[in-house]
Design a protein around this motif. Structure first.
Motif, PDB file in Angstrom:
ATOM      1  N   THR A 360      90.579   1.835 -13.212  1.00  0.00           N
ATOM      2  CA  THR A 360      91.662   1.391 -13.421  1.00  0.00           C
ATOM      3  C   THR A 360      92.363   2.098 -14.573  1.00  0.00           C
ATOM      4  O   THR A 360      93.790   1.921 -14.871  1.00  0.00           O
ATOM      5  N   GLY A 361      91.767   2.895 -15.511  1.00  0.00           N
ATOM      6  CA  GLY A 361      92.480   3.730 -16.577  1.00  0.00           C
ATOM      7  C   GLY A 361      92.363   3.003 -17.764  1.00  0.00           C
ATOM      8  O   GLY A 361      92.816   3.503 -18.952  1.00  0.00           O
ATOM      9  N   VAL A 362      91.812   1.728 -17.991  1.00  0.00           N
ATOM     10  CA  VAL A 362      91.877   0.959 -19.090  1.00  0.00           C
ATOM     11  C   VAL A 362      90.568   1.594 -19.816  1.00  0.00           C
ATOM     12  O   VAL A 362      89.536   1.725 -19.465  1.00  0.00           O
ATOM     13  N   GLU A 363      90.926   1.912 -21.267  1.00  0.00           N
ATOM     14  CA  GLU A 363      89.568   2.199 -22.012  1.00  0.00           C
ATOM     15  C   GLU A 363      89.249   1.628 -23.289  1.00  0.00           C
ATOM     16  O   GLU A 363      90.198   0.798 -23.580  1.00  0.00           O
ATOM     17  N   LEU A 364      88.089   1.248 -23.691  1.00  0.00           N
ATOM     18  CA  LEU A 364      87.568   0.472 -24.648  1.00  0.00           C
ATOM     19  C   LEU A 364      86.706   1.371 -25.524  1.00  0.00           C
ATOM     20  O   LEU A 364      85.568   1.732 -24.736  1.00  0.00           O
ATOM     21  N   LEU A 365      86.765   1.480 -26.723  1.00  0.00           N
ATOM     22  CA  LEU A 365      85.824   2.547 -27.654  1.00  0.00           C
ATOM     23  C   LEU A 365      85.343   3.680 -27.033  1.00  0.00           C
ATOM     24  O   LEU A 365      84.464   4.189 -27.156  1.00  0.00           O
ATOM     25  N   GLY A 366      86.419   4.235 -26.525  1.00  0.00           N
ATOM     26  CA  GLY A 366      86.427   5.902 -26.168  1.00  0.00           C
ATOM     27  C   GLY A 366      85.921   6.140 -24.672  1.00  0.00           C
ATOM     28  O   GLY A 366      85.778   7.312 -24.332  1.00  0.00           O
ATOM     29  N   ILE A 367      85.570   4.839 -23.822  1.00  0.00           N
ATOM     30  CA  ILE A 367      85.103   5.191 -22.598  1.00  0.00           C
ATOM     31  C   ILE A 367      85.818   4.136 -21.656  1.00  0.00           C
ATOM     32  O   ILE A 367      86.338   2.909 -22.115  1.00  0.00           O
ATOM     33  N   PRO A 368      85.739   4.414 -20.232  1.00  0.00           N
ATOM     34  CA  PRO A 368      86.387   3.477 -19.421  1.00  0.00           C
ATOM     35  C   PRO A 368      85.837   2.230 -19.396  1.00  0.00           C
ATOM     36  O   PRO A 368      84.692   2.063 -19.787  1.00  0.00           O
ATOM     37  N   LEU A 369      86.563   1.031 -19.195  1.00  0.00           N
ATOM     38  CA  LEU A 369      86.131  -0.351 -19.134  1.00  0.00           C
ATOM     39  C   LEU A 369      85.117  -0.436 -17.993  1.00  0.00           C
ATOM     40  O   LEU A 369      84.101  -1.194 -18.130  1.00  0.00           O
ATOM     41  N   GLU A 370      85.145   0.349 -16.870  1.00  0.00           N
ATOM     42  CA  GLU A 370      84.201   0.142 -16.166  1.00  0.00           C
ATOM     43  C   GLU A 370      82.621   0.657 -16.350  1.00  0.00           C
ATOM     44  O   GLU A 370      81.737   0.211 -15.668  1.00  0.00           O
ATOM     45  N   GLU A 371      82.674   1.683 -17.414  1.00  0.00           N
ATOM     46  CA  GLU A 371      81.405   1.981 -17.772  1.00  0.00           C
ATOM     47  C   GLU A 371      80.728   1.300 -18.648  1.00  0.00           C
ATOM     48  O   GLU A 371      79.687   1.005 -18.600  1.00  0.00           O
ATOM     49  N   HIS A 372      81.599   0.492 -19.586  1.00  0.00           N
ATOM     50  CA  HIS A 372      80.962  -0.720 -20.295  1.00  0.00           C
ATOM     51  C   HIS A 372      80.222  -1.677 -19.111  1.00  0.00           C
ATOM     52  O   HIS A 372      79.312  -2.261 -19.612  1.00  0.00           O
ATOM     53  N   LEU A 373      80.893  -1.982 -17.983  1.00  0.00           N
ATOM     54  CA  LEU A 373      80.152  -3.022 -16.936  1.00  0.00           C
ATOM     55  C   LEU A 373      79.127  -2.290 -16.558  1.00  0.00           C
ATOM     56  O   LEU A 373      78.150  -2.912 -16.338  1.00  0.00           O
ATOM     57  N   PHE A 374      79.264  -1.037 -16.241  1.00  0.00           N
ATOM     58  CA  PHE A 374      78.104  -0.431 -15.551  1.00  0.00           C
ATOM     59  C   PHE A 374      76.733  -0.407 -16.404  1.00  0.00           C
ATOM     60  O   PHE A 374      75.731  -0.759 -15.825  1.00  0.00           O
ATOM     61  N   MET A 375      77.046  -0.374 -17.566  1.00  0.00           N
ATOM     62  CA  MET A 375      76.028  -0.347 -18.621  1.00  0.00           C
ATOM     63  C   MET A 375      75.289  -1.856 -18.760  1.00  0.00           C
ATOM     64  O   MET A 375      74.358  -2.058 -19.076  1.00  0.00           O
ATOM     65  N   LEU A 376      76.018  -2.847 -18.211  1.00  0.00           N
ATOM     66  CA  LEU A 376      75.450  -4.187 -18.220  1.00  0.00           C
ATOM     67  C   LEU A 376      74.886  -4.256 -16.715  1.00  0.00           C
ATOM     68  O   LEU A 376      73.742  -4.936 -16.567  1.00  0.00           O
ATOM     69  N   VAL A 377      75.632  -4.187 -15.841  1.00  0.00           N
ATOM     70  CA  VAL A 377      75.212  -4.319 -14.733  1.00  0.00           C
ATOM     71  C   VAL A 377      74.122  -3.555 -13.789  1.00  0.00           C
ATOM     72  O   VAL A 377      72.988  -4.336 -13.307  1.00  0.00           O
TER      73      VAL A 377
END
Length: 420
Positions: A360-377
């Motif tokens: 999506t291009g949305v970033e949070l704390l320097g990394i893509p939003l999807e990567e935050h979810l990846f680290m949870l999933v």
């Protein structure tokens, strides 16, 4: 001397001999032989050949007599030697006559297999009779041979059915035989647990007795999972036709339904699931329904592609953890892992180890939003599988002391008998 134990005459003898034809166990080897012939019919690339019905019929006959030998010998040993069975339709003389007749039939068919298929086909057919004849009392007292005899026999049926058509072997029939060897060995381990108490009381070392109920079931599902994964892997590799995983999916659904059932019910379900697996593979090999059909392209979702895959696998992880009663424990573990995963992910993205175009291009704390979810999933999915396999089934509100004690141990048969 009469053939039937409780009656005389030709009709009684015929019924007694016919009683040793057990369709549930007889059909898979015969179907395996036919499946091998289907593989040789040129429906799979690199398996050129033509279908010879006479050769197929002769090999099927040989497999019939091999399995019939196993049934007669097993019944003879269990009733007349071990006194395990309560009844048996054949007299002792009738059992011996049945064994002789089955041996004559098998070796006559083996001569035909040798004539029509050559030495390789004959070499693959002969061990099926040896395994059948030695199943009881030689092979069925060892956990490996007792469990593996029937699956090995079916694998040999597939290979022999192919070889009698072509005179040799190829990678695909060996791979298919390996799939059924793994899956059916898993089913047989479940089946062994049906007689767990009795086998334990007579020191019969089946897999269930040696490993215990829980560990043997985990081993069984591990073997079945290995076989189903092989179907997918060989399809991706191009060795199996594209529609092959459909048969594996049908079996997987049945295996899930059988997971919490008692051994007898689970065996009934899994045997029928094996029929579905075989039917699916036959359709995939013979008709090749998905040949030339491209894989679904999820990138049509554009920038939401990565996010959509995380929703799918995240939902699966949540379902597994909910079923295992481990959501709270999993969240604690994921939270502890998250800081390390975050730093690792940020660093690899920053130095250019990999890129993520479909996001999506949305970033949070320097990394893509999807990567935050990846680290949870991903860790949640791993924990869901782990809890499903090794969880003790106790709810999360159980005390720490209860979880440390674990499930109650199975009672020792000798102690129970002493108390009685």
């Amino acid at each position: 001397m009469t053939v039937a134990r409780d009656a005389a005459g030709p009709a009684a003898a015929l019924r007694a001999f016919a009683s040793q034809v057990h369709p549930v166990f007889m059909l898979p080897p015969l179907a395996g032989s036919v499946f091998g012939a289907v593989l040789a019919a040129g429906t799979v690339p690199d398996l050129g050949g033509s279908f010879e019905p006479v050769a197929a019929a002769v090999h099927v006959a040989a497999m019939f007599f091999a399995v019939y030998t196993a049934h007669v010998k097993d019944g003879y040993v269990d009733f007349y030697r071990r006194e395990e069975d309560d009844d048996h339709p054949l007299s002792e003389w009738g059992c011996r006559a049945g064994l002789v007749g089955a041996a004559v039939g098998f070796f006559a068919a083996l001569a035909g297999v040798t004539l029509l298929g050559g030495p390789v086909a004959a070499a693959l057919a002969l061990p099926t009779w040896v395994v059948g004849y030695l199943h009881a009392p030689q092979l069925d007292t060892n956990p490996v041979t007792a469990t593996g005899g029937y699956p090995v026999g079916i694998a040999l049926c597939i290979l022999g059915g192919y070889a009698v058509q072509t005179g040799g072997l190829a990678a695909a029939p060996v791979a298919f035989a390996g799939v059924f060897l793994a899956v059916l060995t898993g089913v047989k381990v479940i089946d062994d647990a049906t007689d767990y108490e009795y086998d334990r009381s007579i020191d019969k070392r089946t897999v269930a007795v040696v490993l215990g109920r829980e560990r043997s079931r985990r081993l069984a599902y591990g073997l079945m999972g290995l076989g189903l994964f092989a179907v997918v892997a060989f399809t991706v590799d191009g060795l199996f036709p594209p529609a092959s995983p459909a048969g594996g999916l049908a079996f997987a659904v049945v295996a899930v339904l059988a997971a919490d059932r008692d051994p007898k019910t689970a065996t009934m379900l899994l045997v029928r699931g094996a029929y579905l697996l075989l039917a699916g593979l036959v359709v995939a090999v013979f008709f090749r329904p998905l040949a030339g059909v491209p894989l679904p392209d999820v990138t049509v979702l554009g920038p939401y592609t990565y996010l959509a895959t995380e929703v799918v696998f995240g939902s699966a992880a949540f379902a597994l953890l909910t079923r295992a009663g481990a959501v709270r424990r999993a969240l604690t573990t994921v939270a502890a892992l998250y800081p390390v995963a975050y730093l690792w992910d940020w660093y690899t993205l920053t130095v250019g180890v990999f890129a993520i175009p479909m996001r999506t291009g949305v970033e949070l704390l320097g990394i893509p939003l999807e990567e935050h979810l990846f680290m949870l999933v991903v860790p949640a999915f791993v924990l869901g599988i782990h809890e499903t396999i090794y969880g003790d089934g106790r709810p999360e509100r159980a005390t720490d002391d209860e979880r440390e004690r674990g499930p109650e141990p199975e009672p020792d048969a000798s102690v129970t008998e002493t108390l009685d």
